[in-house]
Design a protein around this motif. Structure first.
Motif, PDB file in Angstrom:
ATOM      1  N   GLY A 165       0.722  -1.568  -0.041  1.00 42.13           N
ATOM      2  CA  GLY A 165      -0.169  -0.095  -0.091  1.00 42.13           C
ATOM      3  C   GLY A 165       1.248   1.159   0.063  1.00 42.13           C
ATOM      4  O   GLY A 165       0.924   1.991  -0.165  1.00 42.13           O
ATOM      5  N   GLY A 166       1.647   1.120   0.484  1.00 40.49           N
ATOM      6  CA  GLY A 166       2.229   2.429   0.728  1.00 40.49           C
ATOM      7  C   GLY A 166       3.801   2.554  -0.605  1.00 40.49           C
ATOM      8  O   GLY A 166       3.672   3.710  -1.216  1.00 40.49           O
ATOM      9  N   GLU A 167       3.430   1.344  -1.071  1.00 39.37           N
ATOM     10  CA  GLU A 167       3.985   2.048  -2.701  1.00 39.37           C
ATOM     11  C   GLU A 167       3.202   2.273  -3.239  1.00 39.37           C
ATOM     12  O   GLU A 167       3.892   3.219  -4.121  1.00 39.37           O
ATOM     13  CB  GLU A 167       5.255   0.010  -2.881  1.00 39.37           C
ATOM     14  CG  GLU A 167       6.079  -0.597  -2.397  1.00 39.37           C
ATOM     15  CD  GLU A 167       6.152  -2.091  -3.010  1.00 39.37           C
ATOM     16  OE1 GLU A 167       5.631  -2.447  -4.007  1.00 39.37           O
ATOM     17  OE2 GLU A 167       7.020  -2.341  -2.827  1.00 39.37           O
ATOM     18  N   ALA A 168       2.165   1.473  -3.632  1.00 41.35           N
ATOM     19  CA  ALA A 168       1.597   2.347  -4.485  1.00 41.35           C
ATOM     20  C   ALA A 168       1.099   4.105  -4.497  1.00 41.35           C
ATOM     21  O   ALA A 168       0.587   4.719  -5.387  1.00 41.35           O
ATOM     22  CB  ALA A 168      -0.110   1.424  -4.693  1.00 41.35           C
ATOM     23  N   ALA A 169       1.198   4.155  -2.578  1.00 42.96           N
ATOM     24  CA  ALA A 169       0.460   5.325  -2.602  1.00 42.96           C
ATOM     25  C   ALA A 169       1.245   6.571  -2.681  1.00 42.96           C
ATOM     26  O   ALA A 169       1.077   7.744  -2.984  1.00 42.96           O
ATOM     27  CB  ALA A 169       0.094   5.081  -1.370  1.00 42.96           C
ATOM     28  N   MET A 170       2.694   6.057  -2.969  1.00 42.01           N
ATOM     29  CA  MET A 170       3.698   7.119  -3.107  1.00 42.01           C
ATOM     30  C   MET A 170       4.144   6.736  -4.307  1.00 42.01           C
ATOM     31  O   MET A 170       4.332   8.254  -5.177  1.00 42.01           O
ATOM     32  CB  MET A 170       5.467   6.509  -2.338  1.00 42.01           C
ATOM     33  CG  MET A 170       6.552   7.275  -2.502  1.00 42.01           C
ATOM     34  SD  MET A 170       6.609   8.334  -1.887  1.00 42.01           S
ATOM     35  CE  MET A 170       6.590   9.907  -2.647  1.00 42.01           C
ATOM     36  N   ALA A 171       3.729   6.413  -5.503  1.00 44.16           N
ATOM     37  CA  ALA A 171       3.646   6.016  -6.772  1.00 44.16           C
ATOM     38  C   ALA A 171       2.719   7.400  -7.604  1.00 44.16           C
ATOM     39  O   ALA A 171       2.752   8.272  -8.476  1.00 44.16           O
ATOM     40  CB  ALA A 171       3.570   5.066  -7.227  1.00 44.16           C
ATOM     41  N   GLU A 172       1.466   6.869  -6.345  1.00 46.60           N
ATOM     42  CA  GLU A 172       0.128   7.899  -6.866  1.00 46.60           C
ATOM     43  C   GLU A 172       0.836   9.509  -6.705  1.00 46.60           C
ATOM     44  O   GLU A 172       0.598  10.707  -7.532  1.00 46.60           O
ATOM     45  CB  GLU A 172      -1.243   7.524  -5.693  1.00 46.60           C
ATOM     46  CG  GLU A 172      -1.849   8.856  -6.212  1.00 46.60           C
ATOM     47  CD  GLU A 172      -2.757   8.717  -7.524  1.00 46.60           C
ATOM     48  OE1 GLU A 172      -3.273  10.064  -7.661  1.00 46.60           O
ATOM     49  OE2 GLU A 172      -2.399   8.065  -8.238  1.00 46.60           O
ATOM     50  N   LEU A 173       1.783  10.022  -5.211  1.00 44.14           N
ATOM     51  CA  LEU A 173       1.618  11.209  -4.898  1.00 44.14           C
ATOM     52  C   LEU A 173       2.618  11.310  -6.492  1.00 44.14           C
ATOM     53  O   LEU A 173       2.567  12.956  -6.794  1.00 44.14           O
ATOM     54  CB  LEU A 173       2.682  10.929  -3.508  1.00 44.14           C
ATOM     55  CG  LEU A 173       1.679  11.263  -2.481  1.00 44.14           C
ATOM     56  CD1 LEU A 173       3.035  10.776  -1.485  1.00 44.14           C
ATOM     57  CD2 LEU A 173       0.666  12.009  -2.128  1.00 44.14           C
ATOM     58  N   LEU A 174       4.114  10.750  -6.480  1.00 47.58           N
ATOM     59  CA  LEU A 174       4.806  11.728  -7.225  1.00 47.58           C
ATOM     60  C   LEU A 174       4.053  11.285  -9.126  1.00 47.58           C
ATOM     61  O   LEU A 174       4.440  12.374  -9.454  1.00 47.58           O
ATOM     62  CB  LEU A 174       6.119  10.458  -8.069  1.00 47.58           C
ATOM     63  CG  LEU A 174       6.680  10.054  -6.338  1.00 47.58           C
ATOM     64  CD1 LEU A 174       8.057   8.798  -6.557  1.00 47.58           C
ATOM     65  CD2 LEU A 174       7.784  11.378  -6.378  1.00 47.58           C
ATOM     66  N   SER A 175       2.951  11.389  -9.198  1.00 42.42           N
ATOM     67  CA  SER A 175       2.191  11.694 -10.776  1.00 42.42           C
ATOM     68  C   SER A 175       1.744  12.666 -10.278  1.00 42.42           C
ATOM     69  O   SER A 175       1.632  13.302 -11.006  1.00 42.42           O
ATOM     70  CB  SER A 175       1.424  10.751 -10.873  1.00 42.42           C
ATOM     71  OG  SER A 175       0.290  10.248  -9.703  1.00 42.42           O
ATOM     72  N   ARG A 176       1.187  12.855  -8.629  1.00 47.64           N
ATOM     73  CA  ARG A 176       0.337  14.031  -8.159  1.00 47.64           C
ATOM     74  C   ARG A 176       1.012  15.265  -8.459  1.00 47.64           C
ATOM     75  O   ARG A 176       1.060  16.561  -8.889  1.00 47.64           O
ATOM     76  CB  ARG A 176      -0.568  13.812  -7.317  1.00 47.64           C
ATOM     77  CG  ARG A 176      -1.528  13.046  -7.901  1.00 47.64           C
ATOM     78  CD  ARG A 176      -2.739  12.941  -6.214  1.00 47.64           C
ATOM     79  NE  ARG A 176      -3.744  12.020  -6.003  1.00 47.64           N
ATOM     80  CZ  ARG A 176      -4.062  12.078  -4.677  1.00 47.64           C
ATOM     81  NH1 ARG A 176      -3.863  12.592  -4.013  1.00 47.64           N
ATOM     82  NH2 ARG A 176      -4.988  10.620  -4.732  1.00 47.64           N
ATOM     83  N   ALA A 177       2.215  15.160  -7.578  1.00 48.45           N
ATOM     84  CA  ALA A 177       3.159  15.703  -7.117  1.00 48.45           C
ATOM     85  C   ALA A 177       4.491  15.550  -7.746  1.00 48.45           C
ATOM     86  O   ALA A 177       5.521  15.706  -6.513  1.00 48.45           O
ATOM     87  CB  ALA A 177       2.968  16.512  -5.878  1.00 48.45           C
ATOM     88  N   PRO A 178       5.455  16.057  -8.536  1.00 47.57           N
ATOM     89  CA  PRO A 178       6.592  15.473  -9.272  1.00 47.57           C
ATOM     90  C   PRO A 178       7.681  16.361  -8.403  1.00 47.57           C
ATOM     91  O   PRO A 178       8.136  15.298  -7.892  1.00 47.57           O
ATOM     92  CB  PRO A 178       7.011  14.716 -10.845  1.00 47.57           C
ATOM     93  CG  PRO A 178       5.706  16.266 -11.394  1.00 47.57           C
ATOM     94  CD  PRO A 178       4.263  15.982 -10.053  1.00 47.57           C
TER      95      PRO A 178
END
Length: 338
Positions: free
Chosen positions: A233-246
């Motif tokens: 879940g942490g891996e997926a959430a971090m990927a989502e954050l990077l896509s939103r706010a690189p």
């Protein structure tokens, strides 16, 4: 006939003879009577050790109307019991503290409807004197069932919506999140995001509130992603954050396990920690010191939480009025990730 089969099992009469006190005093001492003198109690304990006497639980339950058993109920899928080190710590401490009172602990999982039904059937059967609730989610139907059974229950962490009904011991999640977020601000980080736990748990909700307390209007929806307290879940959430706010430069993650997953995602994406992105976790579990780099995190006193919940539950089982819930202070632990 063997020596083992010929040997007579020690009885309460043997304990009385060796200790030099009456059988009635031995019985009261074994059942926790507070009016047994310290000297008599010490003599009984020594005699129990010398004779090898073992309390007959079935006989005791006929007298006390108790089973000498407490059930710990984890309201998560079974795999989380083995993945998250916090649960094993709470289980270990509770087992040890209950053993001092000669009370056994039974672990049950209530991660879905079928599991919950099995837990309720077990409790309806009168097999336990009390329940320790672990990781209970808001609106969990098991809680309503427990209230209907009128069985003593205490929670590790508040049960959202039932804070005034079910006593609990918990870390100060909101203040711990404030400590971490303020630290990231003081490190000069300008764009701080967060990965929360589930918002139907007190840790998920209160840690998000602490994050928002510090950042105010800077805590935008774009910088908040919800996780599930698992590494994946942490891996997926971090990927989502990077896509939103690189261009983010810090992340407060709501658990060490999720933070370990976030570190993996940052590594895959070529982000250096802490040079490019600072990471802060929560728990100070065994995971925190084993990541690369080691995690800056918030230490919550889980051993004390477990000890306090056991204390409160045993008080309720003994007929005490509802004990006061307790919230314990957290501590910022600085390592290399931030």
């Amino acid at each position: 006939m063997s020596v083992t089969s010929a040997r007579r099992r020690p009885t309460i009469h043997d304990v009385a003879r060796v200790s030099g006190v009456s059988r009635g005093t031995v019985s009261r001492a074994l059942n926790g009577d507070p009016y047994v003198s310290p000297a008599a109690l010490a003599a009984v304990r020594r005699a129990v050790t010398e004779t090898g006497y073992v309390v007959n639980r079935n006989a005791r339950s006929l007298v006390t109307q108790r089973n000498g058993t407490v059930v710990m109920v984890l309201s998560e899928p079974q795999e989380k019991l083995f993945e998250d080190p916090n649960f094993s710590l709470l289980l270990r401490v509770a087992t040890r503290r209950l053993a001092v009172k000669d009370v056994a602990l039974v672990m049950m999982v209530a991660g879905d409807d079928g599991d919950r039904e099995r837990v309720v059937r077990y409790l309806r059967g009168g097999h336990a004197d009390g329940v320790l609730l672990l990781s209970t989610h808001a609106g969990d139907p098991l809680v309503e069932e427990l209230e209907g059974l009128a069985i003593p229950a205490v929670a590790c962490g508040a049960v959202l919506g039932r804070e005034g009904i079910i006593p609990y011991a918990a870390a100060d999640d909101r203040e711990g999140a404030r400590q971490m977020t303020q630290y990231l601000v003081e490190q000069g980080r300008k764009k701080i995001a967060t990965i929360t736990g589930p918002l139907d748990t007190p840790g998920g909700l209160n840690r998000l509130e602490g994050f928002c307390d510090v950042l105010g209007r800077k805590a935008t929806k774009k910088l908040i992603v919800h996780g599930d307290y698992t590494r994946s879940g942490g891996e997926a959430a971090m990927a989502e954050l990077l896509s939103r706010a690189p261009d983010l430069d810090a992340v407060f993650v709501g658990s060490d396990l999720m933070a370990a997953g976030a570190l993996a995602t940052l590594r895959v994406n070529g982000r250096r920690v802490p040079e490019d992105v600072a990471i802060g976790g929560f728990d100070d579990s065994a995971v925190a010191s084993s990541t690369h780099p080691p995690l800056t995190t918030v230490r919550q006193p889980l051993e004390r939480v477990a000890e306090e919940t056991v204390r409160m539950l045993l008080e309720l089982v003994d007929g005490a009025t509802r004990p006061e819930s307790i919230v314990l202070a957290t501590e910022l632990v600085i390592r290399d990730s931030a």
